[in-house]
Design a protein around this motif. Structure first.
Motif, PDB file in Angstrom:
ATOM      1  N   CYS A 196     -18.885   1.663  -1.608  1.00 24.77           N
ATOM      2  CA  CYS A 196     -17.905   3.111  -2.301  1.00 24.77           C
ATOM      3  C   CYS A 196     -16.903   2.446  -3.103  1.00 24.77           C
ATOM      4  CB  CYS A 196     -17.248   3.675  -1.114  1.00 24.77           C
ATOM      5  SG  CYS A 196     -16.408   3.052   0.062  1.00 24.77           S
ATOM      6  N   GLY A 197     -17.127   2.194  -4.341  1.00 27.30           N
ATOM      7  CA  GLY A 197     -16.302   1.426  -5.068  1.00 27.30           C
ATOM      8  C   GLY A 197     -14.623   1.968  -5.390  1.00 27.30           C
ATOM      9  N   CYS A 198     -13.697   1.159  -5.197  1.00 31.10           N
ATOM     10  CA  CYS A 198     -12.325   1.558  -5.180  1.00 31.10           C
ATOM     11  C   CYS A 198     -11.994   1.840  -6.745  1.00 31.10           C
ATOM     12  CB  CYS A 198     -11.455   0.558  -4.604  1.00 31.10           C
ATOM     13  SG  CYS A 198     -11.468   0.809  -2.820  1.00 31.10           S
ATOM     14  N   ASP A 199     -10.948   2.324  -6.928  1.00 32.06           N
ATOM     15  CA  ASP A 199     -10.358   2.535  -8.481  1.00 32.06           C
ATOM     16  C   ASP A 199     -10.301   1.153  -8.997  1.00 32.06           C
ATOM     17  OD1 ASP A 199     -11.196   5.132  -8.136  1.00 32.06           O
ATOM     18  OD2 ASP A 199      -9.109   5.925  -7.568  1.00 32.06           O
ATOM     19  N   GLY A 200     -10.281   0.989 -10.371  1.00 33.65           N
ATOM     20  CA  GLY A 200      -9.780   0.110 -10.917  1.00 33.65           C
ATOM     21  C   GLY A 200      -9.964  -1.474 -10.437  1.00 33.65           C
ATOM     22  N   PRO A 201      -9.251  -2.370 -10.407  1.00 33.20           N
ATOM     23  CA  PRO A 201      -9.376  -3.590 -10.091  1.00 33.20           C
ATOM     24  C   PRO A 201      -9.524  -3.934  -8.459  1.00 33.20           C
ATOM     25  CG  PRO A 201      -7.270  -3.558 -10.656  1.00 33.20           C
ATOM     26  CD  PRO A 201      -7.860  -2.303 -11.070  1.00 33.20           C
ATOM     27  N   HIS A 202      -8.980  -2.858  -7.719  1.00 31.25           N
ATOM     28  CA  HIS A 202      -8.783  -3.271  -6.280  1.00 31.25           C
ATOM     29  C   HIS A 202      -9.974  -2.955  -5.479  1.00 31.25           C
ATOM     30  CE1 HIS A 202      -4.659  -2.861  -7.149  1.00 31.25           C
ATOM     31  NE2 HIS A 202      -4.837  -1.801  -7.807  1.00 31.25           N
ATOM     32  N   GLN A 203     -10.352  -3.852  -4.563  1.00 32.49           N
ATOM     33  CA  GLN A 203     -11.319  -3.664  -3.594  1.00 32.49           C
ATOM     34  C   GLN A 203     -10.806  -2.956  -2.470  1.00 32.49           C
ATOM     35  OE1 GLN A 203     -13.162  -7.385  -2.496  1.00 32.49           O
ATOM     36  NE2 GLN A 203     -13.932  -7.572  -4.580  1.00 32.49           N
ATOM     37  N   SER A 204      -9.779  -2.826  -2.208  1.00 29.58           N
ATOM     38  CA  SER A 204      -9.100  -1.838  -0.922  1.00 29.58           C
ATOM     39  C   SER A 204      -7.856  -1.386  -1.758  1.00 29.58           C
ATOM     40  CB  SER A 204      -8.853  -2.739   0.264  1.00 29.58           C
ATOM     41  OG  SER A 204      -7.605  -3.771  -0.227  1.00 29.58           O
ATOM     42  N   TYR A 205      -7.385   0.017  -1.058  1.00 28.66           N
ATOM     43  CA  TYR A 205      -6.481   0.829  -1.731  1.00 28.66           C
ATOM     44  C   TYR A 205      -6.320   1.688  -0.737  1.00 28.66           C
ATOM     45  CZ  TYR A 205      -2.859   2.083  -5.251  1.00 28.66           C
ATOM     46  OH  TYR A 205      -1.627   2.218  -5.896  1.00 28.66           O
ATOM     47  N   ALA A 206      -4.744   2.137  -0.251  1.00 26.00           N
ATOM     48  CA  ALA A 206      -4.449   3.207   0.488  1.00 26.00           C
ATOM     49  C   ALA A 206      -3.807   4.027  -0.257  1.00 26.00           C
ATOM     50  CB  ALA A 206      -3.583   2.717   1.703  1.00 26.00           C
ATOM     51  N   HIS A 207      -4.470   5.191  -0.781  1.00 24.91           N
ATOM     52  CA  HIS A 207      -3.675   6.124  -1.530  1.00 24.91           C
ATOM     53  C   HIS A 207      -2.898   6.935  -1.015  1.00 24.91           C
ATOM     54  CE1 HIS A 207      -6.596   5.300  -4.931  1.00 24.91           C
ATOM     55  NE2 HIS A 207      -7.607   4.969  -4.172  1.00 24.91           N
ATOM     56  N   ALA A 208      -2.991   6.946   0.363  1.00 25.90           N
ATOM     57  CA  ALA A 208      -2.077   7.389   1.396  1.00 25.90           C
ATOM     58  C   ALA A 208      -1.484   6.607   2.365  1.00 25.90           C
ATOM     59  CB  ALA A 208      -2.564   8.884   1.976  1.00 25.90           C
ATOM     60  N   LEU A 209      -0.276   6.795   2.955  1.00 27.31           N
ATOM     61  CA  LEU A 209       0.080   6.237   4.122  1.00 27.31           C
ATOM     62  C   LEU A 209       0.264   4.309   3.662  1.00 27.31           C
ATOM     63  CD1 LEU A 209      -1.997   7.430   6.874  1.00 27.31           C
ATOM     64  CD2 LEU A 209       0.321   8.102   5.999  1.00 27.31           C
ATOM     65  N   GLY A 210       0.371   3.992   2.473  1.00 22.24           N
ATOM     66  CA  GLY A 210       0.270   2.705   2.135  1.00 22.24           C
ATOM     67  C   GLY A 210       1.831   2.314   2.270  1.00 22.24           C
ATOM     68  N   ILE A 211       2.039   0.959   2.349  1.00 24.10           N
ATOM     69  CA  ILE A 211       3.189   0.336   2.756  1.00 24.10           C
ATOM     70  C   ILE A 211       4.230   0.720   1.883  1.00 24.10           C
ATOM     71  CG2 ILE A 211       3.379  -1.762   1.407  1.00 24.10           C
ATOM     72  CD1 ILE A 211       4.284  -1.412   5.253  1.00 24.10           C
ATOM     73  N   GLU A 212       4.037   1.036   0.499  1.00 16.73           N
ATOM     74  CA  GLU A 212       5.175   1.314  -0.635  1.00 16.73           C
ATOM     75  C   GLU A 212       5.892   2.727  -0.222  1.00 16.73           C
ATOM     76  OE1 GLU A 212       1.444   3.804  -1.822  1.00 16.73           O
ATOM     77  OE2 GLU A 212       1.848   1.819  -0.922  1.00 16.73           O
ATOM     78  N   ASN A 213       5.364   3.658   0.603  1.00 17.52           N
ATOM     79  CA  ASN A 213       6.251   4.634   1.295  1.00 17.52           C
ATOM     80  C   ASN A 213       7.414   4.298   1.994  1.00 17.52           C
ATOM     81  OD1 ASN A 213       4.424   7.051   0.358  1.00 17.52           O
ATOM     82  ND2 ASN A 213       2.815   5.771   1.359  1.00 17.52           N
ATOM     83  N   MET A 214       7.040   3.221   2.965  1.00 15.80           N
ATOM     84  CA  MET A 214       8.147   2.666   3.694  1.00 15.80           C
ATOM     85  C   MET A 214       9.231   1.981   2.738  1.00 15.80           C
ATOM     86  SD  MET A 214       5.841   1.313   6.790  1.00 15.80           S
ATOM     87  CE  MET A 214       7.362   0.184   7.346  1.00 15.80           C
ATOM     88  N   ALA A 215       8.806   1.088   1.724  1.00 16.43           N
ATOM     89  CA  ALA A 215       9.904   0.438   0.935  1.00 16.43           C
ATOM     90  C   ALA A 215      10.705   1.610   0.102  1.00 16.43           C
ATOM     91  CB  ALA A 215       8.827  -0.269  -0.031  1.00 16.43           C
ATOM     92  N   GLN A 216       9.817   2.563  -0.426  1.00 19.69           N
ATOM     93  CA  GLN A 216      10.638   3.474  -1.286  1.00 19.69           C
ATOM     94  C   GLN A 216      11.672   4.286  -0.464  1.00 19.69           C
ATOM     95  OE1 GLN A 216       8.094   6.117  -3.646  1.00 19.69           O
ATOM     96  NE2 GLN A 216       9.885   7.082  -4.659  1.00 19.69           N
ATOM     97  N   HIS A 217      11.387   4.520   0.861  1.00 19.26           N
ATOM     98  CA  HIS A 217      12.448   5.478   1.737  1.00 19.26           C
ATOM     99  C   HIS A 217      13.593   4.735   2.070  1.00 19.26           C
ATOM    100  CE1 HIS A 217      13.682   8.442   4.789  1.00 19.26           C
ATOM    101  NE2 HIS A 217      13.755   7.248   5.386  1.00 19.26           N
ATOM    102  N   GLY A 218      13.033   3.197   2.348  1.00 16.82           N
ATOM    103  CA  GLY A 218      14.418   2.343   2.693  1.00 16.82           C
ATOM    104  C   GLY A 218      14.459   2.135   4.111  1.00 16.82           C
ATOM    105  N   MET A 219      14.046   0.852   4.474  1.00 20.94           N
ATOM    106  CA  MET A 219      14.010   0.675   6.279  1.00 20.94           C
ATOM    107  C   MET A 219      15.393  -0.221   6.569  1.00 20.94           C
ATOM    108  SD  MET A 219      11.130   1.826   6.948  1.00 20.94           S
ATOM    109  CE  MET A 219      10.804   1.044   8.515  1.00 20.94           C
ATOM    110  N   GLN A 220      16.490   0.804   6.555  1.00 23.26           N
ATOM    111  CA  GLN A 220      17.779   0.183   6.823  1.00 23.26           C
ATOM    112  C   GLN A 220      18.236   1.241   7.932  1.00 23.26           C
ATOM    113  OE1 GLN A 220      20.932   0.149   3.956  1.00 23.26           O
ATOM    114  NE2 GLN A 220      21.113  -1.905   4.390  1.00 23.26           N
ATOM    115  N   GLY A 221      19.026   0.614   8.782  1.00 28.71           N
ATOM    116  CA  GLY A 221      19.547   1.438  10.054  1.00 28.71           C
ATOM    117  C   GLY A 221      20.184   0.824  10.995  1.00 28.71           C
ATOM    118  N   ARG A 222      20.038   1.488  12.247  1.00 26.39           N
ATOM    119  CA  ARG A 222      20.666   0.394  13.330  1.00 26.39           C
ATOM    120  C   ARG A 222      19.407   0.063  14.157  1.00 26.39           C
ATOM    121  NH1 ARG A 222      24.272   3.927  17.471  1.00 26.39           N
ATOM    122  NH2 ARG A 222      22.247   4.786  18.031  1.00 26.39           N
ATOM    123  N   GLY A 223      19.532  -1.078  14.438  1.00 27.39           N
ATOM    124  CA  GLY A 223      18.668  -2.035  15.371  1.00 27.39           C
ATOM    125  C   GLY A 223      19.238  -2.175  17.007  1.00 27.39           C
TER     126      GLY A 223
END
Length: 349
Positions: free
Chosen positions: A156-183
């Motif tokens: 089931c070929g992925c789009d473009g050059p990628h052999q795997s791709y999370a169109h949803a729930l990928g790590i970029e969502n966490m990066a864009q939100h910002g993972m900073q707070g109280r530990g």
């Protein structure tokens, strides 16, 4: 709507029908301010292992250490490259490199696309492979093959050059939100040492009560077991037999522990060990998840997991100063489509 049924005990839809952050939504302005309020000494601690540890691939044969190499200008490597080759009057010397890296080899975040489950989300009486909030395998999280329960598979070929791709729930969502707070650190190693110990709610609360640790809604819960310290001692030559029988691990079969994770409101769960939970989990009969803590956190609640963090120096400082809380800054790579990411967390006290 992607689902009619949601798993028992899950929060699917609570943050909106298209939510891809889960409990990371709880890390907002107030949590950042709470984290900042913990900065009193102005001291920072790196919570990452060197990213070439554990070393080798004996702990996980799928994951290999990072491999550095130079970029190339034609057929010439760009390491110590004299720019006189371009301009005879140039004084510059240039080095430029690249890396092939398994994103979850060392200190890491698991994205919500890391672990899903077979579950009847659409209410037709048949299970399908889904992830948090009903996002679908193959449609939303694509790989080069589609797997069927009967053992068959097809491309089931992925789009473009990628052999795997999370169109949803990928790590970029966490990066864009910002993972900073109280530990908030719970030092299991200080109480239980480096012997293998299965940690359920009773053991976790015993340490928290003894050390006066309190966890609140939106906090990062950070667990020190001593595992990363054992890795460092092995200097890139890990002994799986020793490590698999070392240090505390959470008991993902403890229903009381899972209920506490739900009720606590923690936004993320991080540890210095491999997988956070015991793997394989304690045996049970019948239909089950073999990664019950991952199932509960990633699949049901949208709580990202951090693994193989280095916590020794921070834990010692907190203990010497009678504290357990700190500001945590831990953004993953903003790499669209990835299901995990290396991270260099920083604790500031």
């Amino acid at each position: 709507m992607r689902w009619k049924n949601r798993p028992e005990g899950s929060n699917w839809g609570d943050f909106g029908p298209d939510d891809q952050l889960g409990r990371v939504n709880l890390i907002g302005a107030e949590q950042v301010k709470k984290g900042a309020a913990e900065v009193r000494a102005g001291r920072s601690f790196c919570l990452s292992l060197p990213l070439d540890l554990p070393g080798g691939n004996l702990l996980n044969p799928r994951r290999n250490p990072p491999r550095l190499q130079p970029t190339w200008r034609g057929d010439k490597p760009m390491l110590n490259f004299p720019m006189t080759r371009i301009d005879p009057d140039a004084v510059d010397v240039v080095s430029d490199d690249q890396v092939a890296i398994c994103l979850q080899y060392s200190t890491q975040w698991d994205a919500l696309a890391h672990v899903g489950a077979r579950f009847d989300a659409d209410g037709d009486g048949r299970d399908e492979m889904v992830y948090y909030n009903g996002f679908r395998a193959d449609d939303d999280v694509q790989g080069p093959l589609q797997y069927a329960d009967d053992g068959s598979e097809h491309a089931c070929g992925c789009d473009g050059p990628h052999q795997s791709y999370a169109h949803a729930l990928g790590i970029e969502n966490m990066a864009q939100h910002g993972m900073q707070g109280r530990g908030v650190l719970v030092d299991l190693a200080q109480r239980y040492g480096h012997e293998r110990k299965l940690i359920g709610l009773a053991e976790l609360q015993e340490v928290m009560q003894a050390d006066g640790v309190q966890v609140e809604r939106g906090d990062f819960l950070v667990l020190r077991t001593g595992f990363a310290e054992r890795l460092i001692e092995m200097d890139g030559k890990p002994d799986p037999e020793v490590l698999h029988h070392s240090c505390s691990v959470l008991n993902g079969r403890d229903d009381k522990l899972l209920a506490w994770i739900t009720e606590s409101g923690i936004a993320a769960l991080c540890a210095d060990n491999y997988a956070v939970e015991a793997y394989p989990a304690p045996a049970v009969d019948g239909r089950k998840s073999i990664l019950p803590l991952h199932h509960h956190c990633l699949f049901k609640l949208g709580i990202p997991l951090g693994e193989l963090w280095y916590l020794h120096d921070l834990a010692r400082w907190l203990r010497e100063n009678g504290r357990s809380r700190f500001m945590l800054t831990a953004p993953p790579l903003r790499l669209p489509g990835a299901v995990g990411s290396p991270v260099t967390p920083v604790a500031t006290v």
